[in-house]
Design an enzyme around this catalytic site. Structure first.
Site, short mmCIF file in Angstrom:
data_model
loop_
_atom_site.label_atom_id
_atom_site.label_comp_id
_atom_site.label_asym_id
_atom_site.label_seq_id
_atom_site.Cartn_x
_atom_site.Cartn_y
_atom_site.Cartn_z
N VAL A 11 37.17 45.36 33.57
CA VAL A 11 38.43 44.81 33.06
C VAL A 11 38.33 44.48 31.56
O VAL A 11 39.15 44.92 30.76
CB VAL A 11 38.84 43.56 33.87
CG1 VAL A 11 39.94 42.78 33.16
CG2 VAL A 11 39.31 43.98 35.24
N GLU A 149 45.26 40.73 35.83
CA GLU A 149 45.16 42.15 35.50
C GLU A 149 45.36 42.98 36.77
O GLU A 149 44.78 42.68 37.79
CB GLU A 149 43.79 42.44 34.88
CG GLU A 149 43.59 43.88 34.47
CD GLU A 149 44.75 44.40 33.63
OE1 GLU A 149 45.04 43.81 32.58
OE2 GLU A 149 45.39 45.39 34.04
N LEU A 151 45.12 46.53 36.74
CA LEU A 151 44.64 47.91 36.58
C LEU A 151 43.83 48.38 37.78
O LEU A 151 43.26 47.57 38.51
CB LEU A 151 43.81 48.04 35.29
CG LEU A 151 42.49 47.27 35.16
CD1 LEU A 151 41.35 47.89 35.94
CD2 LEU A 151 42.11 47.19 33.70
N LYS A 152 43.82 49.72 37.96
CA LYS A 152 43.01 50.32 39.03
C LYS A 152 41.83 51.03 38.38
O LYS A 152 42.04 51.81 37.44
CB LYS A 152 43.80 51.37 39.81
CG LYS A 152 45.07 50.85 40.46
CD LYS A 152 45.77 51.96 41.24
CE LYS A 152 46.41 53.03 40.38
NZ LYS A 152 47.51 52.62 39.52
N LYS A 205 48.69 37.49 41.58
CA LYS A 205 47.58 38.45 41.67
C LYS A 205 47.01 38.51 43.10
O LYS A 205 46.78 39.58 43.66
CB LYS A 205 46.48 38.06 40.67
CG LYS A 205 45.21 38.89 40.76
CD LYS A 205 45.44 40.34 40.39
CE LYS A 205 44.22 41.18 40.74
NZ LYS A 205 44.39 42.59 40.48
N GLY A 254 41.58 55.43 56.44
CA GLY A 254 40.29 55.89 55.93
C GLY A 254 39.14 55.12 56.54
O GLY A 254 39.16 54.75 57.71
N GLY A 258 36.98 48.87 49.91
CA GLY A 258 35.79 48.24 49.34
C GLY A 258 36.09 47.87 47.91
O GLY A 258 37.25 47.63 47.56
N CYS A 261 37.33 44.03 44.22
CA CYS A 261 38.53 43.18 44.26
C CYS A 261 39.03 42.85 45.66
O CYS A 261 39.03 41.68 46.05
CB CYS A 261 39.64 43.83 43.44
SG CYS A 261 39.26 43.86 41.68
N LYS A 264 36.81 40.53 48.05
CA LYS A 264 36.62 39.15 47.58
C LYS A 264 37.95 38.42 47.45
O LYS A 264 38.02 37.21 47.69
CB LYS A 264 35.81 39.12 46.29
CG LYS A 264 36.61 39.27 45.01
CD LYS A 264 35.77 38.94 43.79
CE LYS A 264 36.44 39.38 42.50
NZ LYS A 264 37.81 38.89 42.29
N1 LIG Z 1 37.47 45.79 38.50
C1 LIG Z 1 38.78 45.82 38.71
O1 LIG Z 1 39.36 46.84 39.07
C2 LIG Z 1 39.60 44.58 38.49
C3 LIG Z 1 40.99 44.68 38.43
C4 LIG Z 1 41.74 43.53 38.22
C5 LIG Z 1 41.11 42.31 38.09
N2 LIG Z 1 39.75 42.23 38.18
C6 LIG Z 1 39.12 40.93 37.99
O2 LIG Z 1 38.61 40.85 36.67
C7 LIG Z 1 37.39 40.10 36.65
C8 LIG Z 1 36.27 40.93 36.08
O3 LIG Z 1 36.07 42.05 36.93
P1 LIG Z 1 35.15 43.28 36.49
O4 LIG Z 1 35.26 44.29 37.56
O5 LIG Z 1 35.46 43.65 35.10
O6 LIG Z 1 33.72 42.58 36.55
P2 LIG Z 1 32.33 43.10 35.96
O7 LIG Z 1 31.29 42.52 36.80
O8 LIG Z 1 32.40 44.60 35.78
O9 LIG Z 1 32.28 42.48 34.49
C9 LIG Z 1 32.07 41.13 34.24
C10 LIG Z 1 31.31 41.01 32.92
O10 LIG Z 1 31.25 39.64 32.55
C11 LIG Z 1 29.97 39.39 31.98
N3 LIG Z 1 29.69 37.95 32.04
C12 LIG Z 1 29.45 37.17 33.13
N4 LIG Z 1 29.27 35.89 32.77
C13 LIG Z 1 29.43 35.83 31.42
C14 LIG Z 1 29.35 34.79 30.47
N5 LIG Z 1 29.11 33.54 30.84
N6 LIG Z 1 29.54 35.09 29.18
C15 LIG Z 1 29.80 36.38 28.79
N7 LIG Z 1 29.88 37.40 29.65
C16 LIG Z 1 29.69 37.13 30.95
C17 LIG Z 1 29.03 40.23 32.81
O11 LIG Z 1 27.82 40.48 32.15
C18 LIG Z 1 29.87 41.51 33.00
O12 LIG Z 1 29.63 42.43 31.97
C19 LIG Z 1 37.15 39.65 38.09
O13 LIG Z 1 37.71 38.38 38.27
C20 LIG Z 1 37.94 40.66 38.89
O14 LIG Z 1 38.38 40.16 40.13
C21 LIG Z 1 38.98 43.34 38.36
#
Ligand SMILES: NC(=O)c1ccc[n+]([C@@H]2O[C@H](COP(=O)([O-])OP(=O)(O)OC[C@H]3O[C@@H](n4cnc5c(N)ncnc54)[C@H](O)[C@@H]3O)[C@@H](O)[C@H]2O)c1
Length: 440
Positions: A11, A149, A151-152, A205, A254, A258, A261, A264
Site C-alpha cells: 500500500v 485504501e 486498492l487490489k 473499509k 474457488g 487468502g 486483507c 485478518k
Molecule cells: N495489501 C493490500 O492489498 C491492502 C489493501 C488495502 C489496505 N491494506 C492495508 O494497508 C496496510 C499495509 O498493508 P501492506 O500490504 O502494504 O503491508 P506490508 O506488510 O506489505 O507493508 C508494511 C510496511 O510497513 C513497514 N513498517 C512496519 N512497522 C514500521 C514502522 N514502525 N516504521 C516504519 N515502517 C514500518 C514494514 O517494514 C513494511 O514494509 C495494512 O493495514 C493493510 O490491511 C492493504
C-alpha cells in the site's frame, strides 16, 4: 505538496509513488533498512505490475525519495501517511503497535501543524486512540484523517490512479481541504471523494472487505451444494449475476480467499463486534466456510487417490493468493501443498511470480519450477490453485504427454468440462460436474 508515507509495503509504496506521479514531493519511509537500500538502487521488493517503471520515473525526476529517517521526513512534510502493517494479533484483533509507534514519533518531531493520515486498515476507534497517544507528546496542532485504501494487489496502480471512490474521514475542515486537493487529480472522471467522520471511514473499509469476503464464502457454499445436487455453479453464477441488484463481481467459487486483507479484516470485524458486546455470527460463518474451502481440493485428491498419497506425485500451478502478485500471505496454496505433503505425496510447484516467497514457506520440501510445463513431469495430477492468465489456454496434448496420469483438479474453474473430456483428462472443477473417466 510535501508528503511522507510511512511503511513501504504493497500500500505505502504504491500510494507514495502515485502521489509523486501526480506532482507531489514524497518521502517513502520504512524501518527495514535493506528495503530502503534496495529501493534507492531501483530494486522494487514486491511484484506489482507497472510499479517499477513508475518508481524509476519519479525517482529520476526527483519527486520520490526513500528514507529510514522518520523524524527528518516528518519535519519536511505537511501530510504524513501511516501505511504500516496491521496484522492479526493473538486474539484476532488488529495489532496496532506499529501504527501507534509511528504516531508517537510523528508527534515527537513535528514542528508545526500536520495532517496525520491512517491509510492502514485500522479498527473502528483507532483515530481517537491515535489522537490520545499523540496529544500529550506535542504542543502543535494536528488533524487525524482516516483514509482507508481500497486498492487490489495486482491492479494496485490502476486502482490508486482511478479509484472508484476516495473516502476521507476527519473532523477538521482544514484537513478535508488539504486531502481534497491531494486527491483531486485522481478523480477527474467524476468518481466521488466522500467525506465523513473518522469512525464511519474506519467502518467503511471493514464493511467493504467483510461484504466481499461474504460473497466469496457464499458462492463457495453454493458451489458445494451444486456438487451435491448436480447443478452447475458456472450457470448459476451467470444466472444471478445479470440481476442488477447482485452484479457479476466476486461470484467466482474457488479454493477460499487468502491474502493480507480479507482473513485478518474478517477476524478484526468479529473482535470489534465482541469488544462492543455484540456477536457477529455471519462473519464467524464466513471465516469457517473459508477455512473449510481451503481444504476442498485436497479432499477431492483423497477421493481420487485415497488418504495415503505415498508414491503419488502432484503438480501445483499457482501459489500467490491471487494472480498478478507475489503475495503469499494466508494463501490457500499453503493449506493445499501442506495437505498433500502431510499425506505422503510429493509436490512440484510453479508460479510466475511467487516462487521466491514460496521458498520461504516450503523450503526444500517441494521442487520449484519456473516453467509451468516443467512442473508436470511424472505428475499423477495437476492442481490449479491461482488463476494466472497464462494457465487459461495451455497445450493440453503437451500436458498429457508429460503427466503420469491425465488428472486435473481445478480450484479456479478455468476450463470447460466437455473440452477436458475431449482432451482425455479426468477433470474435477469446483461446483461443476466432474469428468471422471478419461475417454480419449
Ligand atoms: N495489501 C493490500 O492489498 C491492502 C489493501 C488495502 C489496505 N491494506 C492495508 O494497508 C496496510 C499495509 O498493508 P501492506 O500490504 O502494504 O503491508 P506490508 O506488510 O506489505 O507493508 C508494511 C510496511 O510497513 C513497514 N513498517 C512496519 N512497522 C514500521 C514502522 N514502525 N516504521 C516504519 N515502517 C514500518 C514494514 O517494514 C513494511 O514494509 C495494512 O493495514 C493493510 O490491511 C492493504
Amino acid at each position: 505538496m510535501k508528503l511522507c508515507v510511512v511503511g513501504t509495503g504493497y500500500v505505502g509504496l504504491v500510494a507514495g509513488t502515485c502521489f509523486a506521479e501526480s506532482g507531489n514531493d514524497v518521502i517513502c519511509v520504512d524501518n527495514v533498512a535493506a528495503k530502503i537500500d534496495a529501493l534507492r538502487q531501483g530494486k522494487v521488493p514486491i511484484y506489482e505490475p507497472g510499479l517499477e517503471e513508475l518508481i524509476r520515473r519519479n525517482t529520476t525526476e526527483g519527486r520520490l525519495t526513500f528514507s529510514t529517517d522518520l523524524a527528518d521526513a516528518v519535519r519536511k512534510s505537511q501530510v504524513c501517511f501511516i501505511a504500516v502493517g496491521t496484522p492479526s494479533g493473538p486474539s484476532g484483533a488488529a495489532d496496532l503497535s506499529a501504527v501507534m509507534a509511528v504516531g508517537r514519533e510523528i508527534a515527537r518531531t513535528m514542528d508545526g501543524y500536520r495532517v496525520v493520515v491512517t491509510k492502514s486498515t485500522v479498527p473502528v476507534g483507532t483515530w481517537a486512540q491515535l489522537h490520545a497517544v499523540m496529544s500529550p507528546i506535542t504542543k502543535h496542532e494536528f488533524d487525524i484523517v482516516s483514509n482507508p485504501e481500497f486498492l487490489k494487489e495486482g491492479a494496485a496502480i490502476d486502482d490508486f490512479m482511478k479509484p472508484d471512490r476516495v473516502v476521507i474521514g476527519s473532523v477538521g475542515q482544514k484537513a478535508f481541504e488539504i486531502m481534497r486537493e491531494l486527491y483531486e487529480p485522481f478523480v477527474r472522471t467524476g468518481n466521488p471523494i466522500i467525506t465523513m467522520d473518522n469512525t464511519s471511514a474506519e467502518m467503511t473499509k471493514y464493511a467493504a472487505n467483510a461484504l466481499l469476503a461474504t460473497r466469496i464464502s457464499f458462492m463457495n457454499e453454493i458451489a458445494n451444494l451444486c456438487e451435491r445436487t448436480g447443478a452447475d455453479v458456472d450457470q448459476v453464477r451467470r444466472g444471478i449475476g445479470y440481476d442488477r441488484r447482485i452484479g457479476h463481481h466476486f461470484l467466482f467459487p474457488g479454493v477460499g480467499y487468502g491474502g493480507s486483507c480479507f482473513p485478518k479484516d474478517v477476524r478484526a470485524v468479529i473482535t470489534t463486534a465482541r469488544e462492543h458486546g455484540m456477536e457477529f455470527p455471519l462473519m464467524a460463518a464466513v471465516e469457517d466456510v473459508n477455512e473449510a474451502q481451503k481444504h476442498r481440493l485436497v479432499l477431492k485428491v483423497v477421493d481420487e487417490f485415497g488418504s495415503n498419497l505415498r508414491g503419488k506425485h502432484f503438480a501445483v500451478w499457482g501459489l500467490a493468493f491471487k494472480p498478478r502478485t507475489d503475495d503469499m500471505r494466508e494463501a490457500p496454496s499453503i493449506t493445499i501443498v501442506e495437505g498433500l505433503l502431510k499425506r505422503g505425496g510429493t509436490v512440484a510447484v510453479h508460479d510466475p511470480e511467487a516462487l521466491g516467497e514460496a521458498k520461504k514457506v516450503f523450503g526444500d520440501r517441494v521442487s520449484y519450477h519456473r516453467l509451468n510445463y516443467e512442473a508436470l513431469a511424472g505428475a499423477d495430477a495437476l492442481l490449479i490453485v491461482t488463476e494466472w492468465n497464462e494457465f487459461r489456454r495451455p497445450d493440453f496434448a503437451r500436458m498429457r504427454s508429460l503427466m503420469r496420469q491425465p488428472v486435473i483438479l481445478d480450484g479456479r474453474n478455468l476450463y470447460e468440462p466437455e473440452v477436458m473430456r475431449e482432451h482425455g483428462f479426468a477433470y474435477l472443477p469446483i461446483g461443476r460436474t466432474p469428468v471422471r473417466v478419461a475417454t480419449a
